[in-house]
Design an enzyme around this catalytic site. Structure first.
Site, PDB file in Angstrom:
ATOM      1  N   VAL A  44       0.836  -1.201   0.000  1.00 15.69           N
ATOM      2  CA  VAL A  44       0.000   0.000   0.000  1.00 15.69           C
ATOM      3  C   VAL A  44       0.869   1.249   0.000  1.00 15.69           C
ATOM      4  O   VAL A  44       0.600   2.221  -0.721  1.00 15.69           O
ATOM      5  CB  VAL A  44      -0.963  -0.014   1.201  1.00 15.69           C
ATOM      6  CG1 VAL A  44      -1.766   1.282   1.259  1.00 15.69           C
ATOM      7  CG2 VAL A  44      -1.915  -1.208   1.115  1.00 15.69           C
ATOM      8  N   CYS A  45       1.917   1.243   0.782  1.00 19.90           N
ATOM      9  CA  CYS A  45       2.811   2.405   0.858  1.00 19.90           C
ATOM     10  C   CYS A  45       3.451   2.705  -0.495  1.00 19.90           C
ATOM     11  O   CYS A  45       3.600   3.869  -0.886  1.00 19.90           O
ATOM     12  CB  CYS A  45       3.897   2.157   1.907  1.00 19.90           C
ATOM     13  SG  CYS A  45       3.264   1.814   3.555  1.00 19.90           S
ATOM     14  N   THR A  46       3.811   1.662  -1.202  1.00 19.68           N
ATOM     15  CA  THR A  46       4.425   1.839  -2.523  1.00 19.68           C
ATOM     16  C   THR A  46       3.472   2.558  -3.460  1.00 19.68           C
ATOM     17  O   THR A  46       3.865   3.483  -4.188  1.00 19.68           O
ATOM     18  CB  THR A  46       4.834   0.476  -3.097  1.00 19.68           C
ATOM     19  OG1 THR A  46       5.800  -0.126  -2.229  1.00 19.68           O
ATOM     20  CG2 THR A  46       5.441   0.610  -4.479  1.00 19.68           C
TER      21      THR A  46
END
Length: 212
Positions: A44-46
């Site tokens: 998700v962070c990517t």
């Protein structure tokens, strides 16, 4: 440390992927979207950092810039940047703060032990050119943020700072806005809102967006 709307955003000096950042100096006269992510090399962070990079021109139109942070090391961040660029199809164009000592995370209360014991949650601070905190948002680790919503909030803040209006629910740039109830002088209303307004109630007066 609990930070509230209107508080001065704490200053700090910390290493980043673009070199040392002295926060207040780096922010200058810009608006800043400071946001934390739980960890490098996570899915998700990517996607979130890729989306932020794609919004660079939109942020620039609003005199704003982005700054990401997590408790990972600078070396980890540098390695992760390649993954972001390869998988998201965009060059990273804003700094990521390395915060392994949790200095920034502690200043901004980004670690919530009942959610993530040792990692930063998905926190967002929108900070104005006077270094005041104007918006705070916190998301769970499993939910990616809507970065178009952050632009919408930024548009609302800048509009309502300049004009005596508020933005109604689901407002988008260009929609009608609300004349603030405290503005009661009809001469001033006519001067500020020459297109007129429609009153649904004495306290609910809708007018075309004044900067359009």
């Amino acid at each position: 440390m609990t930070l509230r709307l209107g508080d001065i955003a704490p200053d700090f000096t910390q290493e980043s992927t673009e070199g040392p950042i002295r926060f207040h100096e780096w922010a200058g006269s810009n608006w800043v979207i400071l946001f934390s992510h739980p960890a490098d090399f996570t899915p998700v962070c990517t996607t979130e950092l890729g989306l932020t990079a794609k919004l660079k021109d939109e942020l620039a139109k609003r005199n704003a810039k982005a700054l990401a942070v997590s408790v990972d090391t600078l070396d980890s961040h540098h390695k992760w940047v390649g993954d972001i660029e390869e998988t998201q199809g965009v060059r990273l164009n804003f700094p990521i703060l390395a915060d392994p000592d949790r200095k920034v995370a502690t200043l901004y209360d980004m670690i919530h032990p009942n959610s993530l014991a040792n990692l930063t949650v998905r926190t967002v601070f929108i900070i104005d050119p006077d270094k005041k905190i104007r918006t705070t948002l916190t998301y769970p680790a499993s939910t990616g943020r809507n970065f178009n919503e952050l632009l919408r909030v930024l548009d609302s803040l800048q509009l309502t700072d300049e004009h005596k209006v508020a933005t109604p629910g689901n407002w988008q740039d260009g929609d009608e806005v609300v004349i603030v109830p405290s503005l009661t002088d009809e001469a001033e209303i006519k001067r500020r809102f020459p297109k007129g307004y429609r009153a649904l109630r004495p306290y609910l007066r809708l007018t075309p967006q004044p900067n359009k």
